[in-house]
Design a protein around this motif. Structure first.
Motif, mmCIF file in Angstrom:
data_model
loop_
_atom_site.group_PDB
_atom_site.id
_atom_site.type_symbol
_atom_site.label_atom_id
_atom_site.label_comp_id
_atom_site.label_asym_id
_atom_site.label_seq_id
_atom_site.Cartn_x
_atom_site.Cartn_y
_atom_site.Cartn_z
ATOM 1 N N GLU A 175 -21.661 -62.487 37.249
ATOM 2 C CA GLU A 175 -22.246 -63.211 35.912
ATOM 3 C C GLU A 175 -21.753 -62.874 34.511
ATOM 4 O OE1 GLU A 175 -26.392 -62.327 36.364
ATOM 5 O OE2 GLU A 175 -26.651 -63.563 38.164
ATOM 6 N N GLY A 176 -20.519 -62.771 34.742
ATOM 7 C CA GLY A 176 -19.647 -62.518 33.508
ATOM 8 C C GLY A 176 -19.471 -61.059 33.260
ATOM 9 N N THR A 177 -19.952 -60.143 33.852
ATOM 10 C CA THR A 177 -20.307 -58.864 33.497
ATOM 11 C C THR A 177 -19.484 -57.977 34.371
ATOM 12 O OG1 THR A 177 -22.201 -59.064 32.551
ATOM 13 C CG2 THR A 177 -21.850 -56.860 33.057
ATOM 14 N N VAL A 178 -18.530 -57.129 33.964
ATOM 15 C CA VAL A 178 -17.822 -56.012 34.778
ATOM 16 C C VAL A 178 -18.793 -55.082 35.559
ATOM 17 C CG1 VAL A 178 -16.105 -54.144 34.803
ATOM 18 C CG2 VAL A 178 -15.737 -55.936 33.314
ATOM 19 N N ARG A 179 -18.717 -55.286 36.677
ATOM 20 C CA ARG A 179 -19.797 -54.158 37.538
ATOM 21 C C ARG A 179 -19.075 -53.006 38.430
ATOM 22 N NH1 ARG A 179 -24.465 -56.668 37.844
ATOM 23 N NH2 ARG A 179 -25.331 -54.519 38.018
ATOM 24 N N ALA A 180 -17.839 -53.115 38.355
ATOM 25 C CA ALA A 180 -17.205 -52.101 39.165
ATOM 26 C C ALA A 180 -15.680 -52.157 38.889
ATOM 27 C CB ALA A 180 -17.218 -51.968 40.583
ATOM 28 N N MET A 181 -14.813 -51.028 38.924
ATOM 29 C CA MET A 181 -13.307 -51.172 38.669
ATOM 30 C C MET A 181 -12.531 -50.157 39.504
ATOM 31 S SD MET A 181 -12.947 -49.335 34.885
ATOM 32 C CE MET A 181 -14.215 -50.053 34.078
ATOM 33 N N VAL A 182 -11.423 -50.300 39.777
ATOM 34 C CA VAL A 182 -10.423 -49.411 40.373
ATOM 35 C C VAL A 182 -9.094 -49.455 39.601
ATOM 36 C CG1 VAL A 182 -9.721 -50.933 42.107
ATOM 37 C CG2 VAL A 182 -9.399 -48.456 42.534
ATOM 38 N N GLN A 183 -8.534 -48.318 39.225
ATOM 39 C CA GLN A 183 -7.177 -48.395 38.457
ATOM 40 C C GLN A 183 -6.163 -47.464 39.593
ATOM 41 O OE1 GLN A 183 -6.285 -47.228 34.539
ATOM 42 N NE2 GLN A 183 -5.588 -45.432 35.128
ATOM 43 N N LEU A 184 -4.965 -48.084 39.688
ATOM 44 C CA LEU A 184 -3.944 -47.533 40.465
ATOM 45 C C LEU A 184 -2.912 -47.479 39.933
ATOM 46 C CD1 LEU A 184 -5.659 -50.210 42.406
ATOM 47 C CD2 LEU A 184 -4.562 -48.592 44.149
ATOM 48 N N VAL A 185 -2.119 -46.415 40.121
ATOM 49 C CA VAL A 185 -0.905 -46.011 39.308
ATOM 50 C C VAL A 185 0.289 -46.084 40.229
ATOM 51 C CG1 VAL A 185 -1.853 -44.396 37.701
ATOM 52 C CG2 VAL A 185 -1.033 -43.631 40.032
ATOM 53 N N PRO A 186 1.603 -46.619 39.483
ATOM 54 C CA PRO A 186 2.732 -46.907 40.280
ATOM 55 C C PRO A 186 3.123 -45.572 41.101
ATOM 56 C CG PRO A 186 2.993 -47.231 38.068
ATOM 57 C CD PRO A 186 1.724 -46.591 37.987
ATOM 58 N N TRP A 187 3.513 -45.852 42.531
ATOM 59 C CA TRP A 187 4.024 -45.185 43.479
ATOM 60 C C TRP A 187 5.489 -45.422 43.899
ATOM 61 C CZ3 TRP A 187 1.715 -44.993 49.008
ATOM 62 C CH2 TRP A 187 2.673 -43.931 49.925
ATOM 63 N N GLY A 188 6.471 -44.786 43.114
ATOM 64 C CA GLY A 188 7.860 -45.225 43.413
ATOM 65 C C GLY A 188 7.767 -46.799 42.889
ATOM 66 N N ALA A 189 8.944 -47.336 43.521
ATOM 67 C CA ALA A 189 9.111 -48.777 42.996
ATOM 68 C C ALA A 189 8.275 -50.044 43.713
ATOM 69 C CB ALA A 189 10.666 -49.048 43.438
ATOM 70 N N ASP A 190 7.685 -49.629 44.761
ATOM 71 C CA ASP A 190 6.746 -50.656 45.633
ATOM 72 C C ASP A 190 5.522 -50.011 46.095
ATOM 73 O OD1 ASP A 190 7.616 -48.692 47.451
ATOM 74 O OD2 ASP A 190 8.664 -50.304 48.892
ATOM 75 N N GLY A 191 4.988 -49.132 45.452
ATOM 76 C CA GLY A 191 3.754 -48.533 45.861
ATOM 77 C C GLY A 191 2.626 -48.449 44.807
ATOM 78 N N LEU A 192 1.564 -48.310 45.228
ATOM 79 C CA LEU A 192 0.535 -48.038 44.213
ATOM 80 C C LEU A 192 -0.564 -46.882 44.794
ATOM 81 C CD1 LEU A 192 -1.112 -51.544 43.321
ATOM 82 C CD2 LEU A 192 0.377 -50.014 41.937
ATOM 83 N N SER A 193 -0.785 -45.797 43.855
ATOM 84 C CA SER A 193 -1.698 -44.784 44.247
ATOM 85 C C SER A 193 -3.058 -44.747 43.540
ATOM 86 C CB SER A 193 -1.088 -43.630 44.028
ATOM 87 O OG SER A 193 -1.652 -42.421 44.525
ATOM 88 N N LEU A 194 -4.415 -44.553 44.464
ATOM 89 C CA LEU A 194 -5.477 -45.117 43.676
ATOM 90 C C LEU A 194 -5.658 -43.604 42.639
ATOM 91 C CD1 LEU A 194 -8.281 -46.105 43.638
ATOM 92 C CD2 LEU A 194 -8.910 -44.548 45.304
#
Length: 530
Positions: free
Chosen positions: A385-404
């Motif tokens: 309903e137009g409000t942010v209720r949760a989030m997750v940020q992931l950072v780069p892992w090498g050239a083709d990955g993400l790490s929580l």
């Protein structure tokens, strides 16, 4: 003190290398040598200097008092220390000199106040009644170093009691001052802009899912002589604690590890590594002689194999479908592409949803959210309903990955919103050019997994029961259960430490670095009262 003298003479004969001004003073000086002995064991230069002075004075005192055995033993120990002076290279903390002076003067003032009160409290046992203030202070000053002062006592019991209290105060002052003087330096860890710029190209080619966390601003970086590899670390409680794998190609790790060891030895720090991979653990074990303890596993998902279909994923699929039916939607953005309004909202929500005032993380967290310094990080938000209720940020892992890095939610958000965020990341992975995603670390996963199987032994079941109790505070079991839902590939992570005797100290340093253990300070106490 007077009743103790026959016994103290016997004990004093067993403590070579002490000044024999009086037997009780010899006991205090001998205890000083014991305190300094810990510094000698850690090769500290300041401890060496202090012991050399004590032994020189002790040898002179033995000669004056015609005690040849005493003098010979002191001289022999002195000669050994002088000959081996090159072994004692560990540097002290430059700031501790004046800190030690302040500690000594503060405790000395407290000793005089408390000691004077003790002398006057024993007034009815003193010959001639209450002494003058000058006599009382003289008695305290003498008692602090184990000597008899000018005040006479009617009974030996009273004299011994006052003498014991004063000598105890003197010993406490000595021990506290020696601790401050000999403590290992703990420089404030700060990541410079230059180090951050040098790390980024190495991280883009790196294979460690925790590598990007070397960019935490409260970590220092030690570079190998060639500059091809680096180790991120922080000094906590005299432990030089590295995190993750060395940054850079694996063939350059040995020189970085050796440089790390040399830096630790120069300051008498204990070397330890938190959260490294098996490959890096083998390198640390080979080149630094460290022992390894398996901490747990991180959960890794590959976009090629991940799917919500099939019986093993039924629970996740149902939760994601239920949340979406309740009107939840997701948005996936690179941090560098966030609008200023959304960035401000995310920062405010992340602070509001934090579980405690203490920001946890060292080896597996970046310590900042939606920061322009991390343009390639990915932010996934869940909206209702137009409000942010949760989030997750992931950072780069090498050239083709993400790490929580971070996962937070509103306490009133619908159950299953975290599963929705993970599913959204995996759905967006092809568009982002991502082939692998590392989720939360599951501490002691093998204990939970094997401990609930048929035929698990009593010791394994006991370890599992202890971890379940600990999970009430540290969410150990819940993180394992959450990760296991996604059928990941498990990759082990290790704690490296010098030996069994160092493990308790290293464990405390790791808990403090990760902010699971927070020591009380005057600032925190004042904030709590406010």
């Amino acid at each position: 003190m007077r009743l103790w003298r026959p016994r103290l003479h016997e004990v004093g004969a067993l403590l070579p290398g002490v000044v024999t001004i009086s037997v009780s003073a010899s006991i205090l000086t001998g205890l000083a040598l014991l305190v300094l002995g810990h510094g000698l064991r850690r090769r500290k230069r300041r401890a060496w200097r202090a012991v050399v002075v004590l032994l020189a004075v002790s040898a002179a005192a033995g000669a004056v008092h015609l005690s040849p055995v005493h003098a010979v033993v002191s001289v022999a120990l002195l000669v050994v220390l002088v000959v081996r002076r090159g072994d004692f290279r560990a540097q002290g903390d430059p700031q501790s000199r004046w800190r030690a002076v302040r500690v000594f003067l503060g405790l000395l003032l407290a000793d005089l106040v408390v000691g004077t009160a003790v002398v006057y409290a024993a007034e009815r046992f003193e010959v001639g009644g209450a002494p003058s203030l000058a006599a009382a202070l003289s008695e305290v000053a003498a008692g602090l170093v184990g000597l008899d002062g000018p005040v006479g006592f009617a009974t030996h019991r009273a004299a011994d009691l006052v003498g014991t209290v004063l000598a105890g105060l003197g010993l406490l002052t000595l021990a506290a001052t020696a601790y401050v003087v000999l403590r290992s330096p703990e420089p404030r860890a700060v990541l410079s802009d230059d180090d951050a710029q040098r790390l980024r190209p190495l991280l883009r080619r790196g294979e460690d899912s925790l590598g990007y966390f070397a960019l935490r601003t409260d970590k220092a970086v030690l570079w190998s002589p060639s500059g091809r590899a680096a180790v991120g670390y922080r000094v906590v409680g005299g432990v030089m604690l590295a995190s993750g794998d060395p940054v850079g190609p694996s063939d350059a790790w040995p020189e970085a590890i050796l440089a790390f060891q040399e830096q630790a030895a120069a300051h008498a720090w204990t070397v330890a590594v938190l959260g490294c991979s098996e490959q890096a653990g083998e390198a640390w074990a080979e080149h630094a002689g460290l022992d390894a303890l398996e901490l747990g596993d991180e959960a890794v998902l590959t976009t090629e194999d991940f799917t919500l279909e099939g019986r093993p994923m039924r629970n996740v699929r149902q939760m994601v479908s239920r949340v979406r039916r309740h009107g939840y939607e997701t948005r996936v953005d690179r941090v560098g592409e966030l609008e200023d309004g959304l960035r401000a909202t995310v920062l405010a929500d992340a602070a509001a949803w934090r579980g405690s005032e203490t920001e946890r993380g060292f080896s597996m967290a970046l310590g900042r959210v939606a920061d322009p310094r991390d343009p390639d990080a990915v932010l996934v938000t869940a909206w209702h309903e137009g409000t942010v209720r949760a989030m997750v940020q992931l950072v780069p892992w090498g050239a083709d990955g993400l790490s929580l890095d971070l996962m937070r939610r509103d306490v009133d958000a619908a159950p299953g919103v975290n599963e929705l965020l993970v599913a959204a990341v995996m759905e967006a992975a092809p568009r982002l050019g991502v082939t692998r995603v590392s989720l939360n670390f599951a501490a002691f996963r093998a204990v939970f997994e094997r401990g609930e199987r048929l035929g698990a032994g009593p010791l394994l079941r006991l370890r599992r029961s202890v971890l379940i109790v600990a999970s009430r505070w540290f969410q150990i079991e819940s993180l394992y259960r959450f990760n296991a839902k996604f059928q990941p590939e498990w990759q082990s992570r290790f704690l490296l430490y010098p030996g069994p005797g160092d493990l308790p100290r290293v464990s405390l340093a790791a808990l403090e670095a990760e902010a699971f253990l927070v020591w009380p300070t005057w600032r925190r106490l004042r904030e709590g009262q406010a």
